[in-house]
Write a protein that holds these residues in place. Structure first.
Motif, PDB file in Angstrom:
ATOM      1  N   THR A   1       0.675  -1.182   0.109  1.00 33.99           N
ATOM      2  CA  THR A   1      -0.003  -0.127   0.084  1.00 33.99           C
ATOM      3  C   THR A   1       0.668   1.361   0.170  1.00 33.99           C
ATOM      4  O   THR A   1       0.201   2.503   0.068  1.00 33.99           O
ATOM      5  CB  THR A   1      -0.854  -0.059   1.258  1.00 33.99           C
ATOM      6  N   TYR A   2       2.230   1.187  -0.224  1.00 33.46           N
ATOM      7  CA  TYR A   2       3.125   2.351   0.043  1.00 33.46           C
ATOM      8  C   TYR A   2       2.731   3.105  -1.407  1.00 33.46           C
ATOM      9  O   TYR A   2       2.777   2.657  -2.552  1.00 33.46           O
ATOM     10  CB  TYR A   2       4.675   1.971   0.045  1.00 33.46           C
ATOM     11  N   ARG A   3       2.703   4.467  -1.238  1.00 27.18           N
ATOM     12  CA  ARG A   3       2.640   5.222  -2.539  1.00 27.18           C
ATOM     13  C   ARG A   3       4.090   5.057  -3.278  1.00 27.18           C
ATOM     14  O   ARG A   3       4.081   4.951  -4.452  1.00 27.18           O
ATOM     15  CB  ARG A   3       2.277   6.594  -2.193  1.00 27.18           C
ATOM     16  N   ARG A   4       5.279   5.517  -2.547  1.00 33.32           N
ATOM     17  CA  ARG A   4       6.447   5.316  -3.142  1.00 33.32           C
ATOM     18  C   ARG A   4       7.212   4.180  -2.411  1.00 33.32           C
ATOM     19  O   ARG A   4       7.258   4.203  -1.014  1.00 33.32           O
ATOM     20  CB  ARG A   4       7.162   6.522  -2.957  1.00 33.32           C
ATOM     21  N   LEU A   5       8.048   3.306  -3.152  1.00 30.07           N
ATOM     22  CA  LEU A   5       8.457   2.017  -2.325  1.00 30.07           C
ATOM     23  C   LEU A   5       9.778   1.657  -3.197  1.00 30.07           C
ATOM     24  O   LEU A   5       9.777   2.131  -4.246  1.00 30.07           O
ATOM     25  CB  LEU A   5       7.432   1.083  -2.233  1.00 30.07           C
ATOM     26  N   TYR A   6      10.609   0.727  -2.799  1.00 38.03           N
ATOM     27  CA  TYR A   6      11.494   0.127  -3.350  1.00 38.03           C
ATOM     28  C   TYR A   6      10.995  -1.517  -3.631  1.00 38.03           C
ATOM     29  O   TYR A   6      10.674  -1.862  -2.441  1.00 38.03           O
ATOM     30  CB  TYR A   6      12.939  -0.027  -2.580  1.00 38.03           C
ATOM     31  N   VAL A   7      11.307  -2.123  -4.699  1.00 38.26           N
ATOM     32  CA  VAL A   7      11.244  -3.559  -4.677  1.00 38.26           C
ATOM     33  C   VAL A   7      12.685  -3.752  -5.044  1.00 38.26           C
ATOM     34  O   VAL A   7      13.328  -3.515  -5.939  1.00 38.26           O
ATOM     35  CB  VAL A   7      10.379  -3.982  -5.811  1.00 38.26           C
ATOM     36  N   GLY A   8      13.399  -4.692  -4.192  1.00 41.26           N
ATOM     37  CA  GLY A   8      14.768  -4.977  -4.242  1.00 41.26           C
ATOM     38  C   GLY A   8      14.762  -6.337  -4.599  1.00 41.26           C
ATOM     39  O   GLY A   8      13.907  -7.344  -4.448  1.00 41.26           O
ATOM     40  N   TRP A   9      15.957  -6.578  -5.523  1.00 38.93           N
ATOM     41  CA  TRP A   9      16.401  -8.105  -5.805  1.00 38.93           C
ATOM     42  C   TRP A   9      17.661  -8.482  -4.850  1.00 38.93           C
ATOM     43  O   TRP A   9      18.576  -7.701  -5.173  1.00 38.93           O
ATOM     44  CB  TRP A   9      16.329  -8.413  -7.400  1.00 38.93           C
ATOM     45  N   PHE A  10      17.565  -9.472  -4.319  1.00 38.28           N
ATOM     46  CA  PHE A  10      18.881  -9.809  -3.393  1.00 38.28           C
ATOM     47  C   PHE A  10      18.907 -11.395  -3.795  1.00 38.28           C
ATOM     48  O   PHE A  10      18.161 -12.341  -4.381  1.00 38.28           O
ATOM     49  CB  PHE A  10      18.477  -9.815  -1.928  1.00 38.28           C
TER      50      PHE A  10
ATOM     51  N   GLY B   1      19.735  -5.643  -7.220  1.00 37.62           N
ATOM     52  CA  GLY B   1      19.360  -4.150  -7.634  1.00 37.62           C
ATOM     53  C   GLY B   1      18.061  -3.900  -7.113  1.00 37.62           C
ATOM     54  O   GLY B   1      17.322  -4.728  -6.419  1.00 37.62           O
ATOM     55  N   THR B   2      17.720  -2.595  -7.433  1.00 38.09           N
ATOM     56  CA  THR B   2      16.388  -2.039  -6.901  1.00 38.09           C
ATOM     57  C   THR B   2      15.641  -1.562  -7.892  1.00 38.09           C
ATOM     58  O   THR B   2      16.193  -0.782  -8.862  1.00 38.09           O
ATOM     59  CB  THR B   2      16.397  -1.288  -5.922  1.00 38.09           C
ATOM     60  N   LEU B   3      14.208  -1.526  -7.729  1.00 37.58           N
ATOM     61  CA  LEU B   3      13.453  -0.641  -8.403  1.00 37.58           C
ATOM     62  C   LEU B   3      12.586   0.451  -7.664  1.00 37.58           C
ATOM     63  O   LEU B   3      11.781  -0.160  -6.537  1.00 37.58           O
ATOM     64  CB  LEU B   3      12.353  -1.203  -9.288  1.00 37.58           C
ATOM     65  N   TRP B   4      12.801   1.823  -7.578  1.00 40.06           N
ATOM     66  CA  TRP B   4      12.176   2.786  -6.943  1.00 40.06           C
ATOM     67  C   TRP B   4      10.957   3.208  -8.083  1.00 40.06           C
ATOM     68  O   TRP B   4      11.161   3.299  -9.099  1.00 40.06           O
ATOM     69  CB  TRP B   4      12.990   3.827  -6.606  1.00 40.06           C
TER      70      TRP B   4
ATOM     71  N   ILE C   1      15.911  -4.394 -14.747  1.00 43.19           N
ATOM     72  CA  ILE C   1      14.778  -4.463 -13.947  1.00 43.19           C
ATOM     73  C   ILE C   1      13.557  -3.759 -14.810  1.00 43.19           C
ATOM     74  O   ILE C   1      13.838  -2.639 -15.063  1.00 43.19           O
ATOM     75  CB  ILE C   1      14.882  -4.024 -12.557  1.00 43.19           C
ATOM     76  N   SER C   2      12.546  -4.466 -14.631  1.00 46.00           N
ATOM     77  CA  SER C   2      11.238  -3.885 -15.333  1.00 46.00           C
ATOM     78  C   SER C   2       9.999  -4.271 -14.617  1.00 46.00           C
ATOM     79  O   SER C   2      10.091  -5.026 -13.816  1.00 46.00           O
ATOM     80  CB  SER C   2      11.113  -4.209 -16.786  1.00 46.00           C
ATOM     81  N   ARG C   3       8.970  -3.604 -14.842  1.00 39.64           N
ATOM     82  CA  ARG C   3       7.931  -4.083 -14.392  1.00 39.64           C
ATOM     83  C   ARG C   3       6.481  -3.743 -15.004  1.00 39.64           C
ATOM     84  O   ARG C   3       6.401  -3.381 -16.009  1.00 39.64           O
ATOM     85  CB  ARG C   3       7.564  -3.042 -13.100  1.00 39.64           C
ATOM     86  N   ASP C   4       5.562  -4.656 -14.606  1.00 34.70           N
ATOM     87  CA  ASP C   4       4.281  -4.618 -15.109  1.00 34.70           C
ATOM     88  C   ASP C   4       3.377  -3.999 -14.219  1.00 34.70           C
ATOM     89  O   ASP C   4       3.167  -4.683 -13.150  1.00 34.70           O
ATOM     90  CB  ASP C   4       3.589  -6.075 -15.495  1.00 34.70           C
ATOM     91  N   LYS C   5       3.170  -2.680 -14.583  1.00 35.40           N
ATOM     92  CA  LYS C   5       2.200  -1.960 -13.469  1.00 35.40           C
ATOM     93  C   LYS C   5       0.938  -2.244 -13.163  1.00 35.40           C
ATOM     94  O   LYS C   5       0.158  -2.198 -12.272  1.00 35.40           O
ATOM     95  CB  LYS C   5       2.425  -0.430 -13.944  1.00 35.40           C
ATOM     96  N   VAL C   6       0.354  -2.939 -14.252  1.00 34.39           N
ATOM     97  CA  VAL C   6      -1.153  -3.316 -14.265  1.00 34.39           C
ATOM     98  C   VAL C   6      -1.193  -4.639 -13.204  1.00 34.39           C
ATOM     99  O   VAL C   6      -2.066  -4.850 -12.639  1.00 34.39           O
ATOM    100  CB  VAL C   6      -1.544  -3.797 -15.654  1.00 34.39           C
ATOM    101  N   ASN C   7      -0.278  -5.611 -13.654  1.00 33.28           N
ATOM    102  CA  ASN C   7      -0.341  -6.869 -12.674  1.00 33.28           C
ATOM    103  C   ASN C   7       0.277  -6.699 -11.512  1.00 33.28           C
ATOM    104  O   ASN C   7       0.637  -7.827 -10.950  1.00 33.28           O
ATOM    105  CB  ASN C   7      -0.070  -7.803 -13.774  1.00 33.28           C
ATOM    106  N   ASN C   8       1.125  -5.797 -11.133  1.00 34.24           N
ATOM    107  CA  ASN C   8       1.893  -5.641  -9.963  1.00 34.24           C
ATOM    108  C   ASN C   8       3.113  -6.648  -9.952  1.00 34.24           C
ATOM    109  O   ASN C   8       3.423  -7.532  -9.119  1.00 34.24           O
ATOM    110  CB  ASN C   8       1.132  -5.744  -8.893  1.00 34.24           C
ATOM    111  N   VAL C   9       3.762  -6.802 -11.401  1.00 32.76           N
ATOM    112  CA  VAL C   9       5.024  -7.823 -11.276  1.00 32.76           C
ATOM    113  C   VAL C   9       6.269  -7.081 -11.513  1.00 32.76           C
ATOM    114  O   VAL C   9       6.180  -5.865 -12.443  1.00 32.76           O
ATOM    115  CB  VAL C   9       4.604  -9.065 -12.396  1.00 32.76           C
TER     116      VAL C   9
END
Length: 129
Positions: A28-37, A49-52, A74-82
């Protein structure tokens, strides 16, 4: 409840590629990091790596650990939250369990595993020579 589920790991030969996925729900965060470890046997978990991202504006910025040297994206699918981690030019030393994690963007060290509270269970990557 936050849930992160990784997939896409497997076994490849050196020089090969894999695309890992991190399906996220409950964030539910507006701004967030998704990190890969990643964590290799006998070693500490290290940041890959991280995606802000700003979920309101759609902005996003990725950054990587020095050892990546342009091999991963790193890339993302904003619709499906992937969030995806594309692994190219893989080396045997990239063998590890890869994890995704999420945290609000006020954390101090986005490439530090200690900064993250939400984790997936990981996916195994094996690179043979």
């Amino acid at each position: 409840q936050v849930q992160l589920v990784e997939s896409g790991g497997g076994s490849v030969q050196a020089g090969g590629s894999l695309r890992l996925s991190c399906a996220a729900s409950g964030l539910t965060y507006r701004r967030l990091y998704v990190g890969w470890f990643r964590q290799a046997p006998g070693k500490e978990r290290e940041g890959v790596g991280t995606l802000w991202s700003d979920t309101y504006t759609g902005e996003g910025t990725s950054s990587f650990a020095d050892f990546v040297k342009g091999r991963f994206t790193i890339s993302r699918d904003k619709v499906n939250n992937v969030v995806y981690l594309q692994l190219n030019h893989l080396k045997p030393e990239d063998t590890a369990v890869y994890y995704c994690a999420a945290a609000p963007d006020w954390i101090q060290s986005p490439l530090s595993a200690h900064a993250y509270h939400h984790w997936g269970l990981g996916t195994q990557v094996i690179v043979s020579s």
